[in-house]
Each structure stands twice: as structure tokens, then as C-alpha cells.
Design a protein around this motif. Structure first.
Motif, PDB file in Angstrom:
ATOM      1  N   ASP A 123     -41.732  90.092  63.491  1.00  0.00           N
ATOM      2  CA  ASP A 123     -42.170  90.164  62.094  1.00  0.00           C
ATOM      3  C   ASP A 123     -43.510  90.355  61.911  1.00  0.00           C
ATOM      4  OD1 ASP A 123     -42.955  87.820  63.016  1.00  0.00           O
ATOM      5  OD2 ASP A 123     -42.309  86.371  61.397  1.00  0.00           O
ATOM      6  N   PRO A 135     -37.854  99.462  58.416  1.00  0.00           N
ATOM      7  CA  PRO A 135     -36.769  98.649  58.004  1.00  0.00           C
ATOM      8  C   PRO A 135     -36.373  97.498  58.424  1.00  0.00           C
ATOM      9  CG  PRO A 135     -36.388 101.068  58.723  1.00  0.00           C
ATOM     10  CD  PRO A 135     -37.826 100.597  59.217  1.00  0.00           C
ATOM     11  N   HIS A 136     -36.716  97.306  59.727  1.00  0.00           N
ATOM     12  CA  HIS A 136     -36.663  95.879  60.137  1.00  0.00           C
ATOM     13  C   HIS A 136     -37.629  94.760  59.709  1.00  0.00           C
ATOM     14  CE1 HIS A 136     -35.999  92.610  62.946  1.00  0.00           C
ATOM     15  NE2 HIS A 136     -37.118  92.399  63.126  1.00  0.00           N
ATOM     16  N   LYS A 155     -39.058  95.209  56.857  1.00  0.00           N
ATOM     17  CA  LYS A 155     -38.717  94.635  55.372  1.00  0.00           C
ATOM     18  C   LYS A 155     -37.538  93.616  55.130  1.00  0.00           C
ATOM     19  CE  LYS A 155     -38.880  98.663  52.619  1.00  0.00           C
ATOM     20  NZ  LYS A 155     -38.810 100.045  52.289  1.00  0.00           N
ATOM     21  N   ALA A 156     -36.843  93.789  56.126  1.00  0.00           N
ATOM     22  CA  ALA A 156     -35.661  92.695  55.981  1.00  0.00           C
ATOM     23  C   ALA A 156     -36.014  91.457  56.449  1.00  0.00           C
ATOM     24  CB  ALA A 156     -34.535  93.358  57.045  1.00  0.00           C
ATOM     25  N   GLN A 157     -37.230  91.024  56.639  1.00  0.00           N
ATOM     26  CA  GLN A 157     -37.633  89.845  57.065  1.00  0.00           C
ATOM     27  C   GLN A 157     -38.001  89.202  55.735  1.00  0.00           C
ATOM     28  OE1 GLN A 157     -37.197  89.197  60.383  1.00  0.00           O
ATOM     29  NE2 GLN A 157     -36.541  91.218  60.164  1.00  0.00           N
ATOM     30  N   LYS A 158     -38.059  87.595  55.794  1.00  0.00           N
ATOM     31  CA  LYS A 158     -38.616  86.974  54.810  1.00  0.00           C
ATOM     32  C   LYS A 158     -40.157  87.308  54.396  1.00  0.00           C
ATOM     33  CE  LYS A 158     -36.588  82.707  53.987  1.00  0.00           C
ATOM     34  NZ  LYS A 158     -36.429  81.567  54.834  1.00  0.00           N
ATOM     35  N   THR A 215     -42.886  94.616  48.607  1.00  0.00           N
ATOM     36  CA  THR A 215     -41.846  94.112  49.797  1.00  0.00           C
ATOM     37  C   THR A 215     -42.565  93.030  50.323  1.00  0.00           C
ATOM     38  OG1 THR A 215     -42.996  95.329  51.371  1.00  0.00           O
ATOM     39  CG2 THR A 215     -41.865  96.870  50.030  1.00  0.00           C
TER      40      THR A 215
END
Ligand SMILES: NC(=O)c1ccc[n+]([C@@H]2O[C@H](COP(=O)([O-])OP(=O)(O)OC[C@H]3O[C@@H](n4cnc5c(N)ncnc54)[C@H](OP(=O)(O)O)[C@@H]3O)[C@@H](O)[C@H]2O)c1
Length: 276
Positions: free
Chosen positions: A80, A124-125, A127-130, A173
Motif C-alpha cells: 500500500d 491500479p493496485h 487505488k484498490a487499497q483502503k 482516490t
């Protein structure tokens, strides 16, 4: 941003500031991954910091970045935080006719294109985290040209500009964007340049950077970086003139073209580079 229990990828973690980031972030209880080009330096770092995870990868090479992305996410899906730290700095005499066109742009490829490609690959990875973060390491020399190392300054000024744009584009984001405007520090990079004075200790510099992140300050200016920031704002031409004097000291007068003396206004006579 709290700096515990994250999974953090640091480019160029085998020496200098990158090593210090790894050491301090491990001590705070994070999972730390580092990259570097040299397998022997990665192994030596693993000896010193046994908890660190090492990956051989060159930020100059897009294929390496793609492979790193695949390997890291397969093994560390909780990644992250990305710290774009790897960098290189060389003195370059632009009057040297032997400069190789490919080698000339090495700093741009490592210091500017490297972080840009790393961000794009991992975004992309992240942005997919909290919550996630990107920290780009620029330099006081992103604030003023330093004619002795022209490509380095260009690369860091570019990275600073890109980092500001990235921050704006990611504002809605979960990814926070930080910049460390690093002053000169006592690292192998400074040793190679022969810089001996005004160097900040890497542990203090990195501690200041982490403090800024902890307080959600988007930009950190430790030590003399604060002074460069002020002087480059107050009197940029004076600062450039002072730094420009180092060019003739290091390289002498540029050779006249076809036996002609440099013309008024040409770099050799440019008032800010005058030594008297
Ligand atoms: N030291 C200073 O005075 C100073 C001041 C302002 C900003 N900075 C910035 O701080 C950052 C760290 O510098 P430093 O002083 O700690 O330098 P350093 O001691 O020379 O360390 C550089 C690190 O980056 C790695 N590296 C270099 N090129 C790489 C590449 N193409 N791909 C992957 N890794 C690479 C090196 O390992 P390998 O050689 O094994 O790849 C090493 O681990 C740089 O971005 C630098 O511009 C430094």
C-alpha cells in the motif's frame, strides 16, 4: 498517515536514503520491500536488515518494472506504499563533444521516467487499497538549476512537476502523494560527487520525511532544503549565478567553436557565470 503495519516498496534500498527508509520503516513494524540493480548489494543489505525483502530490478527498464509488479503483488498483495527513491547524479560538461546521446539522458531515465513508470504500473493496485501512499524523492536541486549536474536538476525538477500533477489527479482516490525535497546528504551518491560539506545525516533526513508523512504534509523540506526553497523564491537569479560559478571552476572556459571566441551572451560570457 500512520506509518505502522503497512507494506512498503522502496526503489533503491541498498544504500543511502533508501537503506535508511528501510531501516526506520522496519523498526516501526512495517513489511519492507527494497529494489536495486546489484545482487551483491541486495544480499549485503539482507544481512544488515534480515527482515527486508529484496528484489533485483532496474527502474530504467520498463520490462523490469512489469516483472517487479507481478512478483511483488503475487507475494505481497497488501502492498500500500510506494517510495520512489532510486536515483543517480553525475557532473556533466555539456561542452564535451564526446558525450554519448544515450548515456547523456541516464538521470532522466532513472530519476524521472523510473518513478513515472513505477507509479503507472502500481497505481491500479494502490487505488484498490483502503488507503495508500506514494512518496517521491526529489531534491533541493528541483528548486533551482545546478549547472554542474544539468541532467540531474532537469530530472528532479521534472519529477517535482509530475508529483504535483499526480497529487491533483489522485485527490479523489485513496492514494496520498508526498514529496521529499531532500537536501544534500551524507550518502554514497554525495561521496561519488566528492561533496563533503553541508551534508545532512541520512537518519535525521529520513526521520524528518517520515514525520511529514505522519502529519499528512504533502511536501517535506528537511535541513538546508528549507533555505534553498526560500532563496530560490526570493532571488532565483542570484542563486543560479552563485551555483553557476562552479562550472568554470570545474570545467574551465568552454572551447571556442572553430577558433572563434565565445560571443557576448554565449554561456562563457553569461554574467551569472562570471567569476570576477
Ligand atoms: N545524497 C544526496 O545528497 C541527495 C540529495 C537530494 C536528493 N537525493 C536523492 O535521494 C535518492 C537516494 O539517493 P542516495 O543519496 O541515497 O543515493 P545512493 O546512496 O547512491 O543510493 C542509490 C540507491 O538507488 C539504487 N539505484 C540506482 N540506480 C538504480 C536503478 N536504475 N534501478 C534501481 N535502483 C537503482 C542503488 O542501488 P544499485 O546501484 O545497486 O542499483 C542504491 O540502492 C535519489 O533519488 C537522490 O537523487 C540525494
Amino acid at each position: 498517515m500512520d506509518l505502522r503495519h503497512h507494506t512498503i516498496l522502496i526503489t533503491g534500498g541498498t544504500s543511502g536514503l533508501g537503506f535508511e527508509f528501510a531501516r526506520q520503516l522496519l523498526a516501526l513494524g512495517n513489511t519492507v520491500l527494497i529494489t536495486g540493480r546489484d545482487s551483491a548489494k541486495l544480499a549485503a543489505t539482507k544481512q544488515l536488515l534480515p527482515q527486508v525483502h529484496t528484489f533485483q530490478s532496474d527502474v530504467r527498464n520498463p520490462a523490469d518494472i512489469a516483472q517487479l509488479h507481478e512478483q511483488v503483488l503475487a507475494q505481497f498483495p497488501a502492498l500500500d506504499v510506494l517510495i520512489n527513491n532510486a536515483g543517480e547524479m553525475r557532473k556533466l560538461n555539456l561542452n564535451d563533444p564526446a558525450l554519448d546521446l544515450l548515456d547523456l539522458t541516464r538521470e532522466v531515465e532513472i530519476n524521472l521516467l523510473g518513478p513515472i513508470r513505477m507509479v503507472q504500473q502500481f497505481l491500479p493496485h494502490l487505488k484498490a487499497q483502503k488507503a495508500a501512499a506514494i512518496l517521491n524523492v526529489t531534491s533541493g536541486l528541483a528548486l533551482t538549476p545546478f549547472p554542474l549536474t544539468p541532467m540531474y536538476g532537469a530530472s528532479k525538477a521534472g519529477l517535482r512537476s509530475y508529483t504535483k500533477s499526480l497529487r491533483v489527479q489522485l485527490q479523489h482516490t485513496p492514494v496520498r502523494v508526498f514529496e521529499l525535497v531532500a537536501p544534500a546528504a551524507k550518502t554514497p551518491l554525495a561521496d561519488r560527487l566528492g561533496t563533503t560539506s553541508g551534508l545532512m545525516a541520512p537518519d535525521k533526513l529520513v526521520a524528518a520525511a517520515l514525520r511529514a508523512v505522519r502529519h499528512d504534509q504533502p511536501e517535506a523540506y528537511p535541513g538546508l532544503a528549507k533555505v534553498i526553497r526560500f532563496v530560490s523564491w526570493l532571488t532565483p537569479q542570484f542563486l543560479l549565478g552563485q551555483l553557476g560559478k562552479l562550472v568554470e571552476k570545474e570545467y574551465g572556459q568552454p572551447q571556442a567553436v572553430l577558433g572563434q571566441p565565445p560571443q557576448t551572451g554565449a554561456p562563457g560570457n553569461y554574467p551569472f557565470f562570471a567569476t570576477k
